[in-house]
Design a protein around this motif. Structure first.
Motif, mmCIF file in Angstrom:
data_model
loop_
_atom_site.group_PDB
_atom_site.id
_atom_site.type_symbol
_atom_site.label_atom_id
_atom_site.label_comp_id
_atom_site.label_asym_id
_atom_site.label_seq_id
_atom_site.Cartn_x
_atom_site.Cartn_y
_atom_site.Cartn_z
ATOM 1 N N ALA A 1 33.916 40.976 60.469
ATOM 2 C CA ALA A 1 33.668 40.969 61.907
ATOM 3 C C ALA A 1 34.916 41.364 62.692
ATOM 4 O O ALA A 1 34.838 42.073 63.699
ATOM 5 C CB ALA A 1 33.172 39.589 62.342
ATOM 6 N N ALA B 1 30.341 36.106 70.367
ATOM 7 C CA ALA B 1 29.721 37.417 70.221
ATOM 8 C C ALA B 1 28.683 37.650 71.299
ATOM 9 O O ALA B 1 28.589 38.727 71.888
ATOM 10 C CB ALA B 1 29.075 37.541 68.827
ATOM 11 N N THR C 1 28.145 41.676 72.046
ATOM 12 C CA THR C 1 28.375 42.469 70.832
ATOM 13 C C THR C 1 27.837 41.758 69.599
ATOM 14 O O THR C 1 28.434 41.808 68.535
ATOM 15 C CB THR C 1 29.881 42.723 70.647
ATOM 16 N N ARG D 1 30.010 54.826 63.625
ATOM 17 C CA ARG D 1 28.963 54.045 64.296
ATOM 18 C C ARG D 1 27.629 54.769 64.165
ATOM 19 O O ARG D 1 27.559 56.007 64.249
ATOM 20 C CB ARG D 1 29.291 53.844 65.771
ATOM 21 N N PHE E 1 26.704 50.406 61.994
ATOM 22 C CA PHE E 1 27.433 51.577 61.519
ATOM 23 C C PHE E 1 26.564 52.302 60.502
ATOM 24 O O PHE E 1 25.489 51.817 60.126
ATOM 25 C CB PHE E 1 28.758 51.163 60.878
ATOM 26 N N ALA F 1 35.394 45.093 62.301
ATOM 27 C CA ALA F 1 34.319 45.816 62.983
ATOM 28 C C ALA F 1 34.426 45.726 64.500
ATOM 29 O O ALA F 1 33.825 46.532 65.209
ATOM 30 C CB ALA F 1 32.965 45.280 62.526
ATOM 31 N N ALA F 2 35.164 44.746 65.000
ATOM 32 C CA ALA F 2 35.320 44.614 66.450
ATOM 33 C C ALA F 2 36.045 45.818 67.032
ATOM 34 O O ALA F 2 35.790 46.222 68.168
ATOM 35 C CB ALA F 2 36.075 43.327 66.781
ATOM 36 N N GLU F 3 36.968 46.406 66.266
ATOM 37 C CA GLU F 3 37.728 47.571 66.719
ATOM 38 C C GLU F 3 37.849 48.552 65.567
ATOM 39 O O GLU F 3 38.906 48.641 64.925
ATOM 40 C CB GLU F 3 39.101 47.154 67.230
ATOM 41 N N HIS G 1 25.429 42.492 67.766
ATOM 42 C CA HIS G 1 25.016 43.428 66.735
ATOM 43 C C HIS G 1 26.001 44.597 66.684
ATOM 44 O O HIS G 1 26.274 45.225 67.714
ATOM 45 C CB HIS G 1 23.607 43.971 67.020
ATOM 46 N N ARG G 2 26.510 44.853 65.492
ATOM 47 C CA ARG G 2 27.381 46.002 65.295
ATOM 48 C C ARG G 2 26.779 46.833 64.181
ATOM 49 O O ARG G 2 26.625 46.356 63.052
ATOM 50 C CB ARG G 2 28.799 45.560 64.964
ATOM 51 N N ALA H 1 23.478 52.100 67.298
ATOM 52 C CA ALA H 1 24.372 51.102 67.835
ATOM 53 C C ALA H 1 24.330 51.071 69.366
ATOM 54 O O ALA H 1 24.122 52.081 69.992
ATOM 55 C CB ALA H 1 25.805 51.384 67.362
#
Length: 232
Positions: free
Chosen positions: A166, A126, A131, A228, A136, A169-171, A133-134, A232
């Motif tokens: 995770a 990560a 990335t 998002r 939303f 949330a990546a895509e 921190h994600r 973010a």
């Protein structure tokens, strides 16, 4: 050196497994009763736990439930029969994997190694991708610390639940099929069956309530459907 706790009332099992795990750089400690195992978990720091289903005092399913009240430590269940229902119940209660008895020690080590490797690799990857921190609307995921906040409140997830979130949330918006999820999260050593994915998704959804951010697309799979945040 990873520290593993085995809770199994078969006193003849611990000694050979301890020796075998040591060959692969893992320290294995053991307890023969659930009460003893719970005390060890509360007093020490372990990287994973291995639970037999057939135990005195309480069975492995009840023990898994008790552990999950206090810890998100990875759990591997040992099922005597290897029946699908045993696997389903264990996964519903928060177990990360299962191994049917009788088993080869190398298989058990491989399952534990897969879980530990997945956890160790998540944070560095990560950070490398920038990335960690994600964020939303209503949901924040810190991949470095492996923490999830729902409306600012921390949500306790198991290792498998966190990895699933995770991954989605990546895509955001991308549909991941059940096979995609199984191949990415459980490793090739694990026996694959799609019911496992449905169970983990169900657990994750319940923990994220009242957020409704994981959508099911019939005959396709799952996707994260949440906007998002401006932060973010």
């Amino acid at each position: 050196m990873p520290r593993i706790l085995l809770i199994d009332d078969d006193e003849h099992l611990a000694a050979p497994l301890t020796t075998y795990f040591a060959r692969f750089g893992c320290t294995l400690e053991s307890a023969v009763r659930p009460s003893e195992g719970l005390a060890k978990l509360r007093a020490g720091t372990y990287d994973a736990a291995i639970l037999d289903v057939m135990l005195p005092e309480m069975d492995g399913f009840e023990l898994c439930r008790e552990i999950r009240k206090e810890s998100d430590i990875p759990i591997v269940m040992l099922t005597a029969r290897g029946e699908v229902m045993d696997r389903v119940v264990g996964l519903e209660l928060g177990a990360d994997d299962y191994v049917p008895k009788p088993f080869e020690p190398r298989e058990l080590v491989a399952r534990v190694q897969t879980i530990l490797r997945r956890q160790r690799s998540a944070a560095p990857q990560a950070v490398a991708n920038g990335t960690q921190h994600r964020v939303f609307d209503g949901l924040a995921i810190d991949l470095d610390r492996r923490q999830v906040l729902r409306h600012g409140e921390r949500v306790e997830l198991t290792g498998t639940e966190f990895e699933l979130l995770a991954l989605l949330a990546a895509e955001p918006g991308k549909v991941f099929s059940r096979d995609d999820i199984l191949n990415r999260l459980r490793g090739h050593e694990a026996e694959l069956y799609t019911r496992a994915v449905d169970i983990v998704v169900s657990r994750l959804r319940k923990k994220l309530e009242p957020l409704d951010c994981i959508k099911t697309l019939r005959n396709a799979g799952y996707a994260l459907a949440v906007a998002r945040s401006e932060l973010a």
